[in-house]
Design a protein around this motif. Structure first.
Motif, PDB file in Angstrom:
ATOM      1  N   GLY A   1      10.828  -6.296 -16.289  1.00 41.77           N
ATOM      2  CA  GLY A   1      11.023  -6.316 -14.667  1.00 41.77           C
ATOM      3  C   GLY A   1      10.596  -5.402 -13.678  1.00 41.77           C
ATOM      4  O   GLY A   1      10.249  -4.294 -14.422  1.00 41.77           O
ATOM      5  N   ALA A   2      10.084  -5.973 -12.638  1.00 42.04           N
ATOM      6  CA  ALA A   2       9.332  -4.931 -11.831  1.00 42.04           C
ATOM      7  C   ALA A   2      10.205  -4.359 -10.987  1.00 42.04           C
ATOM      8  O   ALA A   2      11.078  -4.937 -10.452  1.00 42.04           O
ATOM      9  CB  ALA A   2       7.978  -5.716 -11.307  1.00 42.04           C
ATOM     10  N   GLU A   3      10.007  -2.855 -10.833  1.00 39.44           N
ATOM     11  CA  GLU A   3      10.873  -2.136  -9.951  1.00 39.44           C
ATOM     12  C   GLU A   3      10.376  -2.382  -8.739  1.00 39.44           C
ATOM     13  O   GLU A   3      10.931  -2.299  -7.659  1.00 39.44           O
ATOM     14  CB  GLU A   3      10.776  -0.612 -10.449  1.00 39.44           C
ATOM     15  CG  GLU A   3      12.228  -0.007 -10.274  1.00 39.44           C
ATOM     16  CD  GLU A   3      12.284   1.199 -11.326  1.00 39.44           C
ATOM     17  OE1 GLU A   3      11.864   2.321 -10.803  1.00 39.44           O
ATOM     18  OE2 GLU A   3      12.456   0.900 -12.480  1.00 39.44           O
ATOM     19  N   ARG A   4       9.187  -2.140  -8.441  1.00 40.20           N
ATOM     20  CA  ARG A   4       8.304  -2.205  -7.363  1.00 40.20           C
ATOM     21  C   ARG A   4       7.004  -2.929  -7.455  1.00 40.20           C
ATOM     22  O   ARG A   4       6.684  -2.766  -8.663  1.00 40.20           O
ATOM     23  CB  ARG A   4       7.969  -0.620  -6.724  1.00 40.20           C
ATOM     24  CG  ARG A   4       9.131  -0.066  -6.054  1.00 40.20           C
ATOM     25  CD  ARG A   4       8.554   1.149  -5.608  1.00 40.20           C
ATOM     26  NE  ARG A   4       8.454   2.374  -6.563  1.00 40.20           N
ATOM     27  CZ  ARG A   4       7.650   3.234  -6.673  1.00 40.20           C
ATOM     28  NH1 ARG A   4       6.876   3.641  -5.608  1.00 40.20           N
ATOM     29  NH2 ARG A   4       7.592   4.105  -7.478  1.00 40.20           N
ATOM     30  N   SER A   5       6.695  -3.974  -6.588  1.00 34.12           N
ATOM     31  CA  SER A   5       5.576  -4.734  -7.058  1.00 34.12           C
ATOM     32  C   SER A   5       5.032  -4.823  -5.394  1.00 34.12           C
ATOM     33  O   SER A   5       5.721  -5.004  -4.452  1.00 34.12           O
ATOM     34  CB  SER A   5       6.140  -5.929  -7.475  1.00 34.12           C
ATOM     35  OG  SER A   5       5.157  -6.990  -7.464  1.00 34.12           O
ATOM     36  N   ARG A   6       3.500  -5.103  -5.197  1.00 31.05           N
ATOM     37  CA  ARG A   6       2.752  -5.167  -4.106  1.00 31.05           C
ATOM     38  C   ARG A   6       1.737  -6.022  -4.572  1.00 31.05           C
ATOM     39  O   ARG A   6       1.164  -6.048  -5.533  1.00 31.05           O
ATOM     40  CB  ARG A   6       2.569  -3.985  -3.367  1.00 31.05           C
ATOM     41  CG  ARG A   6       1.592  -2.951  -3.996  1.00 31.05           C
ATOM     42  CD  ARG A   6       1.235  -1.786  -3.090  1.00 31.05           C
ATOM     43  NE  ARG A   6       0.040  -1.070  -3.436  1.00 31.05           N
ATOM     44  CZ  ARG A   6       0.014  -0.136  -4.168  1.00 31.05           C
ATOM     45  NH1 ARG A   6       1.151   0.230  -4.862  1.00 31.05           N
ATOM     46  NH2 ARG A   6      -1.310   0.430  -4.564  1.00 31.05           N
ATOM     47  N   ARG A   7       1.282  -6.625  -3.202  1.00 28.58           N
ATOM     48  CA  ARG A   7      -0.029  -7.282  -3.132  1.00 28.58           C
ATOM     49  C   ARG A   7      -1.114  -6.424  -2.634  1.00 28.58           C
ATOM     50  O   ARG A   7      -0.806  -5.596  -1.783  1.00 28.58           O
ATOM     51  CB  ARG A   7       0.066  -8.633  -2.570  1.00 28.58           C
ATOM     52  CG  ARG A   7       1.233  -9.542  -2.784  1.00 28.58           C
ATOM     53  CD  ARG A   7       0.694 -10.249  -4.246  1.00 28.58           C
ATOM     54  NE  ARG A   7      -0.187 -11.082  -3.655  1.00 28.58           N
ATOM     55  CZ  ARG A   7      -0.750 -11.983  -4.690  1.00 28.58           C
ATOM     56  NH1 ARG A   7      -0.261 -12.229  -5.925  1.00 28.58           N
ATOM     57  NH2 ARG A   7      -1.796 -12.710  -4.484  1.00 28.58           N
ATOM     58  N   ALA A   8      -2.482  -6.375  -3.421  1.00 27.38           N
ATOM     59  CA  ALA A   8      -3.620  -6.020  -2.691  1.00 27.38           C
ATOM     60  C   ALA A   8      -4.628  -6.635  -2.664  1.00 27.38           C
ATOM     61  O   ALA A   8      -5.156  -7.159  -3.660  1.00 27.38           O
ATOM     62  CB  ALA A   8      -3.952  -4.723  -3.485  1.00 27.38           C
ATOM     63  N   GLY A   9      -4.501  -7.657  -1.551  1.00 33.45           N
ATOM     64  CA  GLY A   9      -5.375  -9.039  -1.364  1.00 33.45           C
ATOM     65  C   GLY A   9      -4.961  -9.878  -2.678  1.00 33.45           C
ATOM     66  O   GLY A   9      -3.702 -10.170  -2.845  1.00 33.45           O
ATOM     67  N   PRO A  10      -5.860 -10.304  -3.718  1.00 31.31           N
ATOM     68  CA  PRO A  10      -5.523 -11.178  -4.760  1.00 31.31           C
ATOM     69  C   PRO A  10      -4.731 -10.490  -5.640  1.00 31.31           C
ATOM     70  O   PRO A  10      -4.316 -10.978  -6.926  1.00 31.31           O
ATOM     71  CB  PRO A  10      -6.717 -11.568  -5.015  1.00 31.31           C
ATOM     72  CG  PRO A  10      -7.852 -10.972  -4.737  1.00 31.31           C
ATOM     73  CD  PRO A  10      -7.265 -10.041  -3.472  1.00 31.31           C
ATOM     74  N   LEU A  11      -4.942  -9.032  -6.019  1.00 30.79           N
ATOM     75  CA  LEU A  11      -4.361  -8.384  -6.988  1.00 30.79           C
ATOM     76  C   LEU A  11      -2.862  -8.005  -6.592  1.00 30.79           C
ATOM     77  O   LEU A  11      -2.356  -8.180  -5.609  1.00 30.79           O
ATOM     78  CB  LEU A  11      -4.904  -6.878  -6.988  1.00 30.79           C
ATOM     79  CG  LEU A  11      -6.315  -6.745  -6.768  1.00 30.79           C
ATOM     80  CD1 LEU A  11      -6.728  -5.215  -7.155  1.00 30.79           C
ATOM     81  CD2 LEU A  11      -7.014  -7.261  -7.870  1.00 30.79           C
ATOM     82  N   THR A  12      -2.156  -7.909  -7.978  1.00 29.56           N
ATOM     83  CA  THR A  12      -0.671  -7.534  -7.905  1.00 29.56           C
ATOM     84  C   THR A  12      -0.649  -6.147  -8.613  1.00 29.56           C
ATOM     85  O   THR A  12      -1.138  -5.996  -9.634  1.00 29.56           O
ATOM     86  CB  THR A  12       0.279  -8.448  -8.475  1.00 29.56           C
ATOM     87  OG1 THR A  12      -0.143  -9.994  -8.157  1.00 29.56           O
ATOM     88  CG2 THR A  12       1.542  -8.255  -8.565  1.00 29.56           C
ATOM     89  N   VAL A  13       0.129  -5.243  -7.882  1.00 24.30           N
ATOM     90  CA  VAL A  13       0.199  -3.841  -8.370  1.00 24.30           C
ATOM     91  C   VAL A  13       1.632  -3.520  -8.516  1.00 24.30           C
ATOM     92  O   VAL A  13       2.586  -3.964  -7.725  1.00 24.30           O
ATOM     93  CB  VAL A  13      -0.391  -2.805  -7.694  1.00 24.30           C
ATOM     94  CG1 VAL A  13      -0.118  -1.493  -8.148  1.00 24.30           C
ATOM     95  CG2 VAL A  13      -1.935  -2.998  -7.547  1.00 24.30           C
ATOM     96  N   ALA A  14       2.087  -3.184  -9.912  1.00 20.23           N
ATOM     97  CA  ALA A  14       3.687  -3.002 -10.053  1.00 20.23           C
ATOM     98  C   ALA A  14       3.800  -1.948 -11.102  1.00 20.23           C
ATOM     99  O   ALA A  14       2.975  -1.457 -11.672  1.00 20.23           O
ATOM    100  CB  ALA A  14       4.073  -4.475 -10.500  1.00 20.23           C
ATOM    101  N   VAL A  15       5.094  -1.509 -10.726  1.00 18.74           N
ATOM    102  CA  VAL A  15       5.553  -0.376 -11.848  1.00 18.74           C
ATOM    103  C   VAL A  15       7.094  -1.066 -12.164  1.00 18.74           C
ATOM    104  O   VAL A  15       7.689  -1.533 -11.264  1.00 18.74           O
ATOM    105  CB  VAL A  15       5.684   0.793 -11.033  1.00 18.74           C
ATOM    106  CG1 VAL A  15       6.565   0.965  -9.997  1.00 18.74           C
ATOM    107  CG2 VAL A  15       5.955   1.982 -12.051  1.00 18.74           C
ATOM    108  N   GLY A  16       7.429  -0.816 -13.375  1.00 21.70           N
ATOM    109  CA  GLY A  16       8.504  -1.397 -13.895  1.00 21.70           C
ATOM    110  C   GLY A  16       9.115  -1.173 -15.442  1.00 21.70           C
ATOM    111  O   GLY A  16       8.263  -0.501 -16.072  1.00 21.70           O
ATOM    112  N   THR A  17       9.943  -2.005 -15.746  1.00 21.41           N
ATOM    113  CA  THR A  17      10.345  -1.809 -17.328  1.00 21.41           C
ATOM    114  C   THR A  17       9.615  -2.642 -18.278  1.00 21.41           C
ATOM    115  O   THR A  17       9.296  -3.864 -17.735  1.00 21.41           O
ATOM    116  CB  THR A  17      11.832  -1.971 -17.454  1.00 21.41           C
ATOM    117  OG1 THR A  17      12.418  -1.131 -16.461  1.00 21.41           O
ATOM    118  CG2 THR A  17      12.395  -1.806 -18.745  1.00 21.41           C
TER     119      THR A  17
END
Ligand SMILES: [Zn+2]
Ligand SMILES: [Zn+2]
Length: 773
Positions: free
Chosen positions: A582-598
């Motif tokens: 599961g992603a704890e935090r997730s964001r979009r950067a244009g077409p990219l997805t950036v996340a931190v999680g378990t």
């Protein structure tokens, strides 16, 4: 300055034109001290005691930190080596004791040696009201009662607070009731999983104090680091302010960044091999000794420091200076205290001119005032680097520091990007007090000390005022598992036995490494790391000494080894799969997805390769039969859609090599931003990840539950990947080498790797990160 210039010229003599290893010279000017007046609240007898020791006026940073503490605000003083951090906490704490000798001070240090030095420094003040004493595993039982009852300044370590003070808080009741100050020295050493445990030990300490009606002020001392206030707040759980403006004087230092040349030797996949940093350091040490400069060389391992000393001696003998060869020695961990003091005295007197030491000794040795310091390889943290470099400079005489890069992407980056060292620090000391694998045993220990009240989960959160969600869920699980008992008043530990916790390990019990011939315990390895480091046939290094593993018995938790130094190294080959929980935090950067999680990481060691020690050349590969391992931990990941990559010139076939190379270099650079070793973290890159359906790079904490490293990587992603790209680009090799994209811990034998593709990959990622910010 002329003298230092002359030394530098000597080191460069004989280098062919156009091949100078000297990449950068930074002149750090003399910094005049900024003295302040003694604060009005400082008792005259304390001021007189400092004056008798030669401190006539404090520096501005000392007064700023001391005053904050005296006024009841927790504070961290984060300044350079030898800037007098101890006065910042000694002054308010001694003032409190002068005012009321029944008050109490608790001093915590990471090593016994440092606590011993502190005790000596306090005793030299000769203050009649001060009763200082150490309390650690070595304190005789008959003395312990005296310390508890009478000492008003107790010097100990976090392990002892965890094992000795808190479980017996009733016997320490009068100590806790009167506790005014908690001093945490060298607090940047509390990082990762151990730091997370220490953070919870400090929360338990605050809780116990509160029961006895005390609210001690925390005073922390740290090497220079980024964001000191945030780190200290996370460590202690109380708001901490930072004092970072160093008012102490320093002599001018010429700081040289040195990159040994590539040799004709060939390593893995025919990569060029750089001349070893230790050998280069030996040559530089010899040259400096010939010039009569008192020089200390820091080398990463004990074996390395001995080789560097030997190589310096050989150079001197070859140059016909046999008398000088005798004035070079190695300084290592195995020495007895007296031997070390004798060696320190010889260096101070000038009888010894050159010494090679291991990084392990950086905190424990009493050596300063040198003409030159050589750092053979990055010591792992920027804070350590400055601690070591800070030993150069006698009085106001200019001094020389030479940083020699090893073949590692971080070293490459640093010598090519001086601003990373000489600009604002970016390395932050991180820990994760809410790691469930740390929280669960710590909550048990806390409940065994005092039942945890219904309103108390807030006491254990990572940042003051933060959400109690994680703590509550761990309490719930412990209750469901019948480890704790929930009652209307709170959570209770009902067993007669105390919970057993190893605050320096990560659960599962470590694997013992045992010498078959002698039966002696050589060391221990985390269970999670055992397959990769102490499998049969592995060369195991401990404090620079080499052993070969005969057998790994996972059921017994033992690796049997024998003393042997074969001329090769081993590295495990493994297969790693990663699944997003599961992603704890997730964001979009244009077409990219950036996340931190378990994530769940499944890793299986399938074999190992042997490489020649001298050249890094591949010898062969051996299979192994070991079970797969599961690790639930924290990861940072980013997803790059394939159609974007296509448009950017990276077709599907090119992605595995590009992403893999970018992942390796990024892992090598993360220690610049978070206080981890590249061995604390792992990575997976894939051209088509089942959970994202796209090319994805993951970097994860190698400890169950995470240690804060991946999270820091997520928060500093742009800067981190920018440094990663710069490190790759500044390496002069053609298609990848250990100084840029090859990794010594790659489970895939560094295949496939595409150096140019990695730069393209990172160009694309960084463009979108920038556009989105
Ligand atoms: Zn390279
Ligand atoms: Zn790899």
């Amino acid at each position: 300055m002329d003298r230092v210039r002359h030394l530098l010229d000597r080191l460069l003599a004989g280098t062919p034109p156009g091949e100078s290893p000297l990449l950068h010279v930074e002149e750090l000017p003399t910094r005049p001290g900024r003295p302040a007046t003694w604060p009005a609240w400082a008792p005259p007898e304390v001021v007189a005691a400092f004056a008798a020791r030669g401190v006539t006026a404090p520096w501005t940073h000392q007064v700023a930190a001391a005053t904050a503490a005296w006024e009841g605000r927790s504070v961290i003083v984060s300044t350079g080596t030898a800037s007098g951090k101890s006065l910042a906490y000694q002054l308010p704490a001694l003032a409190a004791l002068a005012d009321d000798p029944r008050a109490r001070v608790l001093y915590l240090s990471p090593t016994k040696a440092l606590a011993g030095d502190q005790l000596g420094s306090l005793e030299s003040l000769d203050l009649p009201f001060l009763r200082a004493a150490t309390y650690d595993g070595d304190t005789p039982f008959e003395e312990r009662d005296w310390v508890r009852a009478h000492a008003n300044w107790v010097l100990t370590n976090p392990d002892m607070v965890h094992r000795g003070l808190l479980p017996q808080h009733g016997r320490w009741a009068s100590f806790f009731r009167r506790l005014r100050f908690v001093v945490i020295d060298e607090c940047h050493t509390y990082r990762g999983v151990f730091g997370s445990h220490v953070a919870q030990v400090l929360r338990r300490l605050r809780r116990v104090c509160a029961v006895y009606g005390a609210r001690p002020v925390f005073v922390l001392a740290s090497a220079t680091a980024a964001d000191a206030a945030t780190s200290a707040t996370r460590l202690t759980g109380v708001p901490v302010e930072a004092v970072t403006d160093d008012g102490s004087p320093h002599s001018a230092v010429t700081f040289a960044l040195w990159e040994p040349p590539l040799t004709a030797l060939k390593g893995e996949h025919d990569a060029p091999v750089r001349r070893a940093a230790g050998a280069e350091a030996g040559r530089l040490l010899a040259d400096l000794v010939i010039e009569g400069a008192r020089t200390l060389a820091f080398v990463r391992s004990r074996r390395g420091s001995e080789q560097t000393a030997l190589s310096a001696q050989r150079h001197l003998t070859e140059a016909g200076a046999t008398d000088l060869a005798e004035r070079v020695a190695a300084y290592r961990a195995g020495y007895l205290a007296e031997e070390r003091r004798a060696l320190e005295a010889s260096l101070a007197s000038g009888r010894l001119l050159g010494v090679a030491a291991t990084n392990a000794l950086e905190l424990g040795m009493d050596i300063a005032g040198l003409d030159a310091v050589i750092l053979a390889g990055f010591p792992g943290r920027v804070a350590s680097l400055w601690q070591q470099a800070g030993r150069a400079g006698r009085g106001l005489d200019p001094a020389l520091v030479v940083f020699v890069a090893r073949d590692d992407p971080l070293d490459t980056y640093l010598v090519h990007h001086p601003q990373a060292l000489f600009g604002r620090p970016v390395e932050a000391t991180v820990c994760d007090p809410e790691n469930p694998y740390v929280l669960a045993p710590q909550l048990c220990a806390a409940a065994a000390e005092l039942p945890i009240g219904r309103d108390e989960p807030a006491a254990f959160v990572a940042s003051p005022g933060g959400s109690t969600e994680v703590v509550a869920s761990v309490l719930e699980r412990l209750t469901a598992d019948r480890v704790l008992r929930a009652r209307p008043q709170g959570w209770f530990w009902t067993s007669h036995d105390r919970p057993v916790i190893d605050i320096r390990g990560t659960g599962g019990g470590p694997v013992s490494v045992v010498d078959t011939a002698t039966g002696a315990l050589v060391g221990t390895v985390d269970r999670g790391a055992a397959d990769g480091t102490v499998h049969a046939g592995a060369v195991y290094l401990h404090q620079g000494r080499a052993y070969v593993v005969d057998r790994l018995d996972l059921d017994e938790g033992v690796a049997l080894v024998h003393d042997e130094s074969p001329p090769w190294t081993t590295s495990a080959r493994d297969v790693t799969d990663i699944a997003i929980v599961g992603a704890e935090r997730s964001r979009r950067a244009g077409p990219l997805t950036v996340a931190v999680g378990t994530v769940d990481v499944t890793n299986q060691v399938v074999g190992y390769i042997r490489r020649r020690l001298a050249t890094g050349e591949l010898i062969d590969e051996q299979p192994l039969d070991l079970p797969p391992r599961q690790l639930r931990t924290t990861a940072v990941w980013y997803v790059v859609p394939q159609d974007e990559l296509d448009a950017f010139g990276l077709p599907f076939d090119a992605v595995p090599g590009a992403a893999h190379a970018a992942e390796h270099a990024a892992i090598g650079l993360l220690p610049l931003f978070a206080t981890c070793d590249r061995w604390d973290i792992g990575g997976v890159s894939t051209a088509l990840h089942p959970d994202t359906g796209q090319p994805t790079v993951f970097v994860y904490d190698g400890h169950p539950g995470g240690a804060g490293f991946a999270e820091r990587g997520h928060d500093a992603l742009g800067e981190w990947l920018d440094a990663t790209r710069a490190a790759i680009r500044s390496c002069e090799c053609i298609s990848g080498c250990p100084s840029c994209v090859q990794s010594p811990k790659c489970g895939n034998g560094n295949d496939p790797l595409d150096k140019a593709g990695a730069v393209t990959w990172l160009d694309l990622v960084l463009r979108h990160l920038r556009d989105a910010s």
